[in-house]
Design an enzyme around this catalytic site. Structure first.
Site, PDB file in Angstrom:
ATOM      1  CD  GLU A 116     102.664 113.211  -7.609  1.00  0.00           C
ATOM      2  OE1 GLU A 116     101.579 113.693  -7.951  1.00  0.00           O
ATOM      3  OE2 GLU A 116     103.761 113.556  -8.088  1.00  0.00           O
ATOM      4  NE  ARG A 155      90.522 118.853  -5.725  1.00  0.00           N
ATOM      5  CZ  ARG A 155      91.588 118.072  -5.824  1.00  0.00           C
ATOM      6  NH1 ARG A 155      91.618 117.084  -6.677  1.00  0.00           N
ATOM      7  NH2 ARG A 155      92.622 118.284  -5.053  1.00  0.00           N
ATOM      8  CE  LYS A 211      99.449 115.911  -2.944  1.00  0.00           C
ATOM      9  NZ  LYS A 211      99.825 114.536  -3.260  1.00  0.00           N
TER      10      LYS A 211
HETATM   11  P1  ATP Z   1      96.467 118.156  -4.441  1.00  0.00           P
HETATM   12  O1  ATP Z   1      95.560 118.750  -5.479  1.00  0.00           O
HETATM   13  O2  ATP Z   1      96.202 118.607  -3.063  1.00  0.00           O
HETATM   14  O3  ATP Z   1      97.905 118.213  -4.806  1.00  0.00           O
HETATM   15  P2  ATP Z   1      96.320 115.530  -5.462  1.00  0.00           P
HETATM   16  O4  ATP Z   1      95.014 115.110  -6.033  1.00  0.00           O
HETATM   17  O5  ATP Z   1      97.404 115.888  -6.404  1.00  0.00           O
HETATM   18  O6  ATP Z   1      96.047 116.640  -4.392  1.00  0.00           O
HETATM   19  P3  ATP Z   1      97.128 112.917  -4.718  1.00  0.00           P
HETATM   20  O7  ATP Z   1      98.226 112.508  -3.828  1.00  0.00           O
HETATM   21  O8  ATP Z   1      97.258 112.632  -6.164  1.00  0.00           O
HETATM   22  O9  ATP Z   1      96.887 114.452  -4.483  1.00  0.00           O
HETATM   23  O10 ATP Z   1      95.733 112.388  -4.175  1.00  0.00           O
HETATM   24  C1  ATP Z   1      95.493 111.100  -3.725  1.00  0.00           C
HETATM   25  C2  ATP Z   1      94.027 110.866  -3.770  1.00  0.00           C
HETATM   26  O11 ATP Z   1      93.342 111.810  -2.960  1.00  0.00           O
HETATM   27  C3  ATP Z   1      93.499 111.033  -5.172  1.00  0.00           C
HETATM   28  O12 ATP Z   1      92.627 109.971  -5.455  1.00  0.00           O
HETATM   29  C4  ATP Z   1      92.777 112.341  -5.139  1.00  0.00           C
HETATM   30  O13 ATP Z   1      91.713 112.358  -6.025  1.00  0.00           O
HETATM   31  C5  ATP Z   1      92.313 112.429  -3.684  1.00  0.00           C
HETATM   32  N1  ATP Z   1      92.148 113.819  -3.281  1.00  0.00           N
HETATM   33  C6  ATP Z   1      93.076 114.794  -3.304  1.00  0.00           C
HETATM   34  N2  ATP Z   1      92.547 115.969  -2.929  1.00  0.00           N
HETATM   35  C7  ATP Z   1      91.238 115.720  -2.652  1.00  0.00           C
HETATM   36  C8  ATP Z   1      90.133 116.522  -2.219  1.00  0.00           C
HETATM   37  N3  ATP Z   1      90.268 117.832  -1.991  1.00  0.00           N
HETATM   38  N4  ATP Z   1      88.949 115.919  -2.033  1.00  0.00           N
HETATM   39  C9  ATP Z   1      88.791 114.606  -2.249  1.00  0.00           C
HETATM   40  N5  ATP Z   1      89.778 113.796  -2.662  1.00  0.00           N
HETATM   41  C10 ATP Z   1      90.989 114.338  -2.866  1.00  0.00           C
HETATM   42 MG    MG Z   2      97.710 114.206  -7.925  1.00  0.00          MG
END
Ligand code: ATP
Ligand code: MG
Length: 557
Positions: free
Chosen positions: A35, A261, A271
């Site tokens: 995102e 994760r 984020k």
């Molecule tokens: P955050 O929780 O940091 O805001 P998010 O999951 O909302 O992260 P996205 O931009 O939606 O961030 O993530 C893009 C991809 O990265 C998704 O497939 C998500 O599952 C993966 N991702 C995000 N954080 C992690 C993590 N800590 N470990 C592994 N994969 C991750």
């Molecule tokens: Mg997300």
């Protein structure tokens, strides 16, 4: 010790292997779906290395798809930065970057399809009411009084939602599934909400936006993604993911699989938390070297190869776990030990005068750039009558085990000569401010022809040739391994996470090292040239020290 990708095995690779072997899929297609509401962090690196990694290993393709369904938080700046960061990490996507917003019209068609099938309805409950009606894990939800609107009425209201006739929150479109489902995600999830917001790509075309759940799987299906790999928090969404695939005229049938994760000690990987650190000024920006963002790690001097190695070693599991931060440092050291040029830098200078070296004279000595790299070559290091050594390398009254310089002691200066401390000069406060030493011209290059040994080898720089630098030394951003465990991680911020050495003295060849390159300061650690430097003063970030507590613990444990 680190596995090559070919040898890597985990439940996802096993699944892909068997899906390809038994013809379930002809070609592997994955996607990385960020995102664009912030910068990528090391957790994303795990997902990137997995999605792009398996595509490479199994001869498939990996898309970069922006999940840009929430225009209130998304910005072009992030879209650009994410692409740059994925490339920096060493990966490239198939074709052009994709966007969920490319499919908004198709998604809208899918919404109409569901309404016509009697499987979606426009609801007038407010967001708060919807939450209240949803029930809990132990209590079933209640049906909305608007749930049984006619198809015609629903079609009309959805069209009017799209036309902008309603305010945000006044109406939404929901799937009609099962308010009593044991899985809360199936209790008539919201498909579209009204948001009168400008979208970075579609501008003001839309004032209704699909939710993550309604966009994600359908985006996968449109792109022909075969394996939709996501993190464990989406496990409970999988029945909904499948419900959409079954109930919509989608062109393919992707399958979702979840993995844990990345969590790490001393880091808060979210984020939202990272944005707060930047917005509230706790760090200098997204690329502050203390930040676990890819930009922060990069500015700190962490090579992309070290991150890829790290992501390979942590493996993939089905349950949550926490990786020790020192394991990352171990991967950084292993990589930099192979690739980083060695240089001499004195961080806390103590002046040394070589009393038997002629005034005004200087010479250059050969120094090996990287003993680990046979092709690394040599460089010239200037030597003269006035030098700097590290304050910590001298003790006036040393304990038995101190093998560095002391009155009457002889040590080797790396790549240069043996020197002997003859006398010390003190200031009014009684502090040692200068050492008076003699050198032995016969020991040039670092060995005595008579075979005499010294126990210490010190790094040094020639005072008149030295380059000045500010050196930024970093500690953990948080004081505890589990920041936020007792509440807000902000309360656990380490006030001493940055300390600055204002005037380090470096051997002159360091001025030729470009911004962004990491070198080893001999006996100290790895340091990366920072863009903040000027013609008069370089700036270095400490990437990591030389001592590897993690490798040691693995051996002993
Ligand atoms: P955050 O929780 O940091 O805001 P998010 O999951 O909302 O992260 P996205 O931009 O939606 O961030 O993530 C893009 C991809 O990265 C998704 O497939 C998500 O599952 C993966 N991702 C995000 N954080 C992690 C993590 N800590 N470990 C592994 N994969 C991750
Ligand atoms: Mg997300």
């Amino acid at each position: 010790m680190s596995e090559t990708p070919e040898e890597r095995r985990d439940f996802i690779r096993d699944m892909i292997k068997s899906d390809l072997a038994n013809g379930k899929v002809a070609e592997l297609v994955t996607r990385f779906p960020p995102e664009p509401n912030g910068y990528l962090h090391i957790g994303h690196a795990k997902s990137i290395c997995l999605n792009f990694g398996v595509a490479q290993e199994f001869g498939g393709r990996c898309n970069l798809r922006f999940d840009d369904t929430n225009p209130t938080k998304e910005e072009q700046e992030y879209i650009d930065a994410i692409q740059e960061d994925v490339r920096w990490l060493g990966f490239d996507w198939d074709g052009e970057p994709k966007f969920a917003s490319d499919y908004f019209e198709t998604f809208y068609g899918y919404a109409i399809h569901l309404i016509e099938a009697g499987k979606a309805y426009v609801d007038d409950l407010s967001p708060d009411e919807i939450r209240e009606y949803r029930g809990t894990l132990t209590q079933p939800g209640r049906e909305s009084p608007y749930r049984n609107r006619t198809v015609a009425e629903n079609l009309d209201l959805l069209a009017r939602m799209r036309n902008g006739e309603f305010k945000a929150g006044e109406k939404c479109l929901r799937a009609k599934i099962d308010m009593a489902s044991g899985n809360i995600n199936l209790r008539d999830p919201v498909l579209y909400r009204i948001l009168h917001a400008h979208h970075p790509r579609t501008g003001d075309t839309w004032c209704i936006y699909p939710t993550y759940d309604f966009a994600h799987g359908q985006g996968d299906a449109i792109e022909g993604v075969t394996h939709s790999l996501c993190t464990l928090e989406f496990e409970d969404h999988r029945p909904l993911y499948d419900w959409f695939i079954e109930n919509l005229p989608v062109p393919s049938r992707p399958r979702q699989t979840e993995f844990s994760r990345l969590n790490m000690t001393y880091l808060a990987l979210s984020k939202r938390k990272l944005i707060q650190l930047v917005k509230d000024g706790h760090v200098r920006g997204w690329d502050d070297p203390r930040m676990p963002t890819l930009r922060g790690l990069r500015r700190r001097g962490v090579p992309a190869a070290a991150l890829r190695d790290f992501c390979g070693r942590i493996g993939l599991t089905k349950s949550d776990n926490t990786i020790e931060y020192p394991m990352l440092e171990h991967c950084i050291r292993e990589e930099l030990n192979k690739t980083a040029q060695r240089r001499m830098a004195v961080l806390e200078p103590l002046k040394v005068t070589i009393t038997n070296y002629p005034e005004g004279q200087s010479e250059t000595l050969d120094a090996v750039n990287n003993p680990e790299d046979p092709d690394g070559g040599t460089r010239q290091v200037p030597f003269s009558r006035t030098l700097y050594i590290e304050q910590a390398d001298f003790m006036e009254d040393p304990p038995k085990k101190f093998f560095r310089l002391a009155p009457g002691r002889e040590v080797r200066l790396r790549w240069a000569y043996f020197i002997t401390c003859q006398d010390v000069v003190k200031n009014d406060a009684g502090e040692v401010v200068e050492l008076l030493c003699t050198y032995d011209p016969a020991t040039k290059g670092g060995d005595a022809p008579d075979g005499r040994k010294v126990k210490g080898t010190l790094h040094w720089v020639s005072a008149e040739h030295a380059v000045s630098a500010e050196v930024r030394v970093y500690d953990h951003l948080y004081t505890r391994p589990d920041p936020g465990a007792d509440g807000d991680p902000i309360d656990d911020l380490n006030p001493d996470s940055l300390s600055v050495i204002a005037d380090a003295k470096l051997e002159p060849s360091l001025s030729e090292i470009p911004v962004g390159e990491t070198v080893q300061f001999e006996r100290q650690g790895y340091y990366c040239v920072d863009p903040d430097g000027t013609a008069d003063k370089m700036v270095f970030n400490r990437t990591t020290g030389l001592r590897d507590s993690w490798a040691k613990a693995q051996k002993n444990g």
